[in-house]
Design a protein around this motif. Structure first.
Motif, PDB file in Angstrom:
ATOM      1  N   ALA A 115       0.814  -1.213   0.000  1.00 26.91           N
ATOM      2  CA  ALA A 115       0.000   0.000   0.000  1.00 26.91           C
ATOM      3  C   ALA A 115       0.840   1.252   0.000  1.00 26.91           C
ATOM      4  O   ALA A 115       0.416   2.311  -0.465  1.00 26.91           O
ATOM      5  N   CYS A 116       2.063   1.135   0.540  1.00 29.44           N
ATOM      6  CA  CYS A 116       2.936   2.307   0.622  1.00 29.44           C
ATOM      7  C   CYS A 116       3.320   2.827  -0.753  1.00 29.44           C
ATOM      8  O   CYS A 116       3.777   3.963  -0.892  1.00 29.44           O
ATOM      9  N   PHE A 117       3.184   2.045  -1.787  1.00 25.70           N
ATOM     10  CA  PHE A 117       3.585   2.475  -3.126  1.00 25.70           C
ATOM     11  C   PHE A 117       2.420   3.063  -3.917  1.00 25.70           C
ATOM     12  O   PHE A 117       2.569   3.437  -5.065  1.00 25.70           O
ATOM     13  N   SER A 118       1.239   3.113  -3.274  1.00 27.67           N
ATOM     14  CA  SER A 118       0.074   3.626  -3.989  1.00 27.67           C
ATOM     15  C   SER A 118       0.254   5.102  -4.315  1.00 27.67           C
ATOM     16  O   SER A 118       0.858   5.843  -3.574  1.00 27.67           O
ATOM     17  N   SER A 119      -0.280   5.531  -5.448  1.00 26.63           N
ATOM     18  CA  SER A 119      -0.203   6.948  -5.831  1.00 26.63           C
ATOM     19  C   SER A 119      -1.462   7.650  -5.387  1.00 26.63           C
ATOM     20  O   SER A 119      -2.512   7.060  -5.220  1.00 26.63           O
ATOM     21  N   SER A 120      -1.352   8.977  -5.216  1.00 30.58           N
ATOM     22  CA  SER A 120      -2.513   9.766  -4.816  1.00 30.58           C
ATOM     23  C   SER A 120      -2.303  11.203  -5.218  1.00 30.58           C
ATOM     24  O   SER A 120      -1.206  11.641  -5.499  1.00 30.58           O
ATOM     25  N   ALA A 121      -3.398  11.951  -5.240  1.00 34.31           N
ATOM     26  CA  ALA A 121      -3.343  13.347  -5.654  1.00 34.31           C
ATOM     27  C   ALA A 121      -2.939  14.235  -4.498  1.00 34.31           C
ATOM     28  O   ALA A 121      -3.104  13.900  -3.349  1.00 34.31           O
ATOM     29  N   GLN A 122      -2.417  15.422  -4.835  1.00 36.86           N
ATOM     30  CA  GLN A 122      -2.042  16.417  -3.845  1.00 36.86           C
ATOM     31  C   GLN A 122      -2.909  17.647  -4.051  1.00 36.86           C
ATOM     32  O   GLN A 122      -3.033  18.153  -5.152  1.00 36.86           O
ATOM     33  N   VAL A 123      -3.469  18.139  -2.962  1.00 37.69           N
ATOM     34  CA  VAL A 123      -4.197  19.395  -2.996  1.00 37.69           C
ATOM     35  C   VAL A 123      -3.787  20.194  -1.768  1.00 37.69           C
ATOM     36  O   VAL A 123      -3.891  19.715  -0.650  1.00 37.69           O
ATOM     37  N   GLU A 124      -3.287  21.402  -1.984  1.00 29.57           N
ATOM     38  CA  GLU A 124      -2.885  22.226  -0.857  1.00 29.57           C
ATOM     39  C   GLU A 124      -4.124  22.805  -0.193  1.00 29.57           C
ATOM     40  O   GLU A 124      -5.084  23.181  -0.847  1.00 29.57           O
TER      41      GLU A 124
ATOM     42  N   GLN B 220      -2.899  10.644   0.088  1.00 29.04           N
ATOM     43  CA  GLN B 220      -4.040  11.507  -0.131  1.00 29.04           C
ATOM     44  C   GLN B 220      -4.917  10.834  -1.198  1.00 29.04           C
ATOM     45  O   GLN B 220      -4.442  10.537  -2.293  1.00 29.04           O
ATOM     46  N   LEU B 221      -6.195  10.616  -0.858  1.00 31.64           N
ATOM     47  CA  LEU B 221      -6.995   9.637  -1.588  1.00 31.64           C
ATOM     48  C   LEU B 221      -7.950  10.234  -2.620  1.00 31.64           C
ATOM     49  O   LEU B 221      -8.594   9.484  -3.348  1.00 31.64           O
ATOM     50  N   ASP B 222      -8.095  11.549  -2.673  1.00 36.96           N
ATOM     51  CA  ASP B 222      -8.991  12.117  -3.675  1.00 36.96           C
ATOM     52  C   ASP B 222      -8.448  13.460  -4.140  1.00 36.96           C
ATOM     53  O   ASP B 222      -7.637  14.093  -3.474  1.00 36.96           O
ATOM     54  N   LYS B 223      -8.893  13.887  -5.301  1.00 34.84           N
ATOM     55  CA  LYS B 223      -8.377  15.121  -5.894  1.00 34.84           C
ATOM     56  C   LYS B 223      -8.779  16.350  -5.086  1.00 34.84           C
ATOM     57  O   LYS B 223      -8.076  17.354  -5.093  1.00 34.84           O
ATOM     58  N   GLU B 224      -9.915  16.284  -4.413  1.00 35.32           N
ATOM     59  CA  GLU B 224     -10.362  17.427  -3.616  1.00 35.32           C
ATOM     60  C   GLU B 224      -9.563  17.564  -2.327  1.00 35.32           C
ATOM     61  O   GLU B 224      -9.658  18.584  -1.640  1.00 35.32           O
ATOM     62  N   GLY B 225      -8.809  16.557  -1.973  1.00 31.09           N
ATOM     63  CA  GLY B 225      -8.004  16.615  -0.763  1.00 31.09           C
ATOM     64  C   GLY B 225      -8.799  16.446   0.512  1.00 31.09           C
ATOM     65  O   GLY B 225      -8.345  16.844   1.583  1.00 31.09           O
ATOM     66  N   LYS B 226      -9.980  15.845   0.421  1.00 30.52           N
ATOM     67  CA  LYS B 226     -10.799  15.675   1.620  1.00 30.52           C
ATOM     68  C   LYS B 226     -10.331  14.495   2.463  1.00 30.52           C
ATOM     69  O   LYS B 226     -10.384  14.552   3.693  1.00 30.52           O
ATOM     70  N   TRP B 227      -9.893  13.427   1.811  1.00 33.40           N
ATOM     71  CA  TRP B 227      -9.547  12.205   2.542  1.00 33.40           C
ATOM     72  C   TRP B 227      -8.052  11.929   2.443  1.00 33.40           C
ATOM     73  O   TRP B 227      -7.463  12.009   1.364  1.00 33.40           O
ATOM     74  N   SER B 228      -7.452  11.594   3.570  1.00 35.73           N
ATOM     75  CA  SER B 228      -6.056  11.159   3.593  1.00 35.73           C
ATOM     76  C   SER B 228      -5.887  10.145   4.717  1.00 35.73           C
ATOM     77  O   SER B 228      -6.676  10.110   5.677  1.00 35.73           O
TER      78      SER B 228
END
Length: 712
Positions: A14-23, A198-206
């Motif tokens: 799971a540590c290699f999973s990619s995810s989006a970044q939103v500041e 970080q699990l979604d583009k909106e940055g709501k879930w991490s």
């Protein structure tokens, strides 16, 4: 074992999973810890193990020592117990010579009087206290804050000598994969894995996924006393932490953690063969499941008003078997102690916070702390053979509190808190005031004053787990304990009451490199008990007497700290602490508290080359004498010797890689004969709990840290 390997494999992948970044913008600080760590957003720099590693915070209202991520890399720091060697404020030692349990001392008192917090949630309480320090991997943490004295009333008043708050790696860290592996010359191995996603583009879930496996796969008897110096053990630790952030400011944090640890120690087979009986062994298994929830809801656009809820649940079970193994027919071949228990704990905190004007802030709240103990204690030693009955104990603490904070720029701050708690054990309501004042007349000079009341339920056996590693009988109030669970012994959990007051003066000096890097700090704290559980080794011969003392037990602690960076990237830290500790015995009045070192001095030197490619770290400490129990010195007063300890580490940093090598206890100092009557474990004089110094000699280690950063 297959299940454990499978779970670790999933965490690793799971540590290699990619995810989006939103500041996201930082949210305001708050005392509940809901918004306080929003500074870890992806736009913020992440500590990577450089810098001095430990500082006195200039801006904290309470005297607070911060061990940073860099400080946690100064040594092997496989767990929290090994993270305080650079601090004179906190002393760490073994509770006995067979189980490997570690305990701390702060302000001259055992760690039972220090409130341990995991991001402002009370942890390591009751049955979890003896081994709790060993179950927090150092590389899971981003920092540790050590606050002396009487901190905020918001998290309760169990903090008699202070608080140690642990900040974990955050779900919003920009590190999708981190691994740390180390191996020591005593064959202890550690593996840490961490991932922040970080699990979604909106940055709501991490989320943050944390895994740790450690083990001593072989035990050694280096001092030749017939007992292993440390037990064999295997520990597995898994955690998953979540954050939901809504654009309206609402935050929800929750997580889960599971751990299991088993350790086997005691007498070596060869030593047992010489006595002709089965070996005296220590067999311990601890298991825990924890879940928590933190919710923060702003009530207006600028979040100057909000409500917060913090909840925590812990299910902890402990199995402790000490002594001779049963024979084939089920009978015992010698003395045996069994202490097995289950603790179910729940904590809830509901808060309303309001910053009326820029200078004024207040917090109101309700809290509840519940503990259900199911303890079974059996003793089979000489003239004392019994097993406990009626073992279930329910402890409830219902609290209401208010705290007002006044800030005048950065010059003056006053925090006044008042808390009322109802304790079900004696059905009484107690009021606990606490006050903190910070005054900085000029930028280079800071004064802090602090004081208040502390109350805690004592856990007589788990707070004094070393007493199980003895052949002594247990007394309660000078009488032979019969296992009835009445009185202050065992599961009655009496309420201890103390007052603490002190202060700190810090001078920031105009030389050295960097702003605020050069300082001289002096502090003094006094802790005064009005009701304390005393564990008296010297009341009778071959007996440990547990009783409540309403005398005037106290500790005075003095400390001076100096820090300077004389040239760029070279940091010097020197600390000295002196302790005057007295305990009030029932028959002898005030006496010097045994097994508390009078003083400790620490010198730490760190140098880093350009761009921190190489980091060299050296720590030297001198540990002062402590009063020994009278029976350790032929019935007369005696003191342990003064002894030095040396630590060194070299780290080479490459892109995404750290390789480090180091050594501990380079003076090879060891306590002589740490186990009394080790050649006769069946004797009433047998005692493995009288530990004042190191049990292990020189230890070397090598390790590697791997960090994969989020791509921009």
């Amino acid at each position: 074992m297959k299940k454990i390997c499978f779970i670790l494999s999933i965490c690793f992948l799971a540590c290699f999973s990619s995810s989006a970044q939103v500041e996201r913008p930082d949210a305001p600080l708050d005392t509940a810890g809901i918004y306080g760590d929003r500074s870890d957003t992806l736009s913020t720099a992440v500590a990577t193990g450089t810098g001095s590693g430990g500082v006195l915070s200039k801006y904290k209202d309470l005297r607070t020592e911060v061990i940073t991520a860099a400080g946690l890399c100064k040594m092997a720091c496989c767990n929290l117990a090994e993270s305080f060697e650079n601090s004179a404020s906190v002393t760490v030692g073994y509770s006995d010579a067979v189980t490997g349990a570690r305990q701390i001392k702060l302000l001259g008192l055992s760690g039972a009087y220090t409130q341990m917090l995991d991001e402002n949630r009370p942890v390591m309480r009751g049955l979890a206290a003896p081994f709790g320090l060993s179950y927090v991997p150092g590389q899971w943490l981003s920092s540790i804050q050590i606050a002396k004295g009487a901190p905020s009333v918001i998290n309760g008043v169990e903090s008699i000598t202070g608080q140690i708050n642990m900040e974990h790696r955050k779900p919003t860290d920009e590190v999708p994969f981190f691994a740390n592996a180390s191996f020591m010359t005593d064959l202890k191995a550690d593996l840490n894995l961490a991932s922040s996603l970080q699990l979604d583009k909106e940055g709501k879930w991490s989320t943050a996924i944390l895994a740790h496996v450690c083990g001593n796969f072989k035990a050694f008897d280096m001092n030749g006393d017939g007992f292993y110096d440390e037990p064999k053990n295997l520990g597995v630790n898994l955690a998953n932490r979540w954050l939901y952030f809504d654009p309206n400011g609402t935050q929800v944090r929750f997580g889960f953690r599971f751990l299991r640890d088993s350790r086997q120690g005691g007498q070596t087979p060869d030593a047992a063969a010489r006595t002709g009986v089965a070996p005296w062994t220590s067999d311990i298994t601890n298991q825990s499941f924890n879940a928590y929830l933190k919710v923060g809801v702003p009530l207006n656009d600028d979040n100057t008003q909000n409500i917060a809820f913090v909840g925590d649940f812990n299910d902890y079970s402990a199995i402790n078997e000490m002594g001779y193994r049963p024979l084939e027919d089920g009978t015992l071949s010698g003395p045996h102690t069994g202490y097995n228990g289950v603790q179910l704990s729940g904590f809830g905190n509901l808060l309303y916070q309001n910053q009326m004007w820029e200078q004024h802030h207040f917090t109101l709240g309700l809290s509840a702390m519940y503990d259900n103990y199911n303890e079974m204690l059996s003793r089979n030693v000489f003239a004392q053979q019994w097993k406990t009955s009626n073992p279930v104990t329910n402890l409830l603490d219902l609290g209401i509190f208010g705290e007002y904070t006044f800030h005048l720029d950065e010059r003056l701050s006053v925090i006044a808190g008042l808390r009322g708690d109802w304790y079900n054990q004696d059905a009484r309501f107690r009021v606990s005031p606490r006050v903190t004042v910070k005054y900085a007349p000029v930028d280079e000079f800071v004064i802090r004053l602090n004081g208040g009341r502390g109350l805690r339920y004592a856990c007589p056996v788990s707070d004094n787990i070393g007493t199980l590693s003895t052949g002594k009988r247990f007394f309660s109030d000078g009488k032979v304990a019969d296992g009835s669970m009445t009185g202050p012994l065992f599961a009655s959990h009496p309420l201890e009451d103390a007052w603490v007051a002190g202060g700190n003066i810090t001078f920031y000096l105009p030389f050295g490199v960097g702003e605020n890097n050069t300082y001289l700090s002096v502090d003094y704290f006094r802790t005064q008990f009005t009701n304390q559980l005393v564990v008296d080794y010297d009341h009778f011969t071959d007996v440990i007497d547990f009783y409540m003392s309403k005398g005037q037990s106290y500790t005075n602690t003095y400390q001076i700290d100096f820090n300077v960076e004389p040239i760029k990237r070279f940091n010097i830290t020197a600390t000295f602490r002196y302790t005057d500790a007295k305990v009030s015995y029932a028959d002898r009045g005030l006496q010097e508290r045994p097994m508390v070192s009078r003083y400790k001095g620490v010198l730490n030197l760190q140098y880093a080359t350009n761009l921190n490619k190489w980091i060299f770290d050296f720590t030297a400490s001198v540990n002062g004498p402590c009063r020994l129990y009278d029976f350790m010195n032929g019935g007369q007063a005696g003191y342990s010797p003064v002894y030095p300890l040396l630590y060194a580490q070299v780290t080479h940093r490459m892109k995404g890689w750290d390789i480090y090598i180091g050594g501990e206890n380079l003076t090879n100092f060891k306590q002589k004969n740490p186990i009394i009557s080790a050649d006769d474990p069946a004797s009433s004089k047998f005692d493995a709990s009288c530990i004042w110094g190191p049990l292990m000699g020189i230890k070397g280690y090598i390790g590697v840290r791997v960090t994969l950063w989020k791509k921009g």
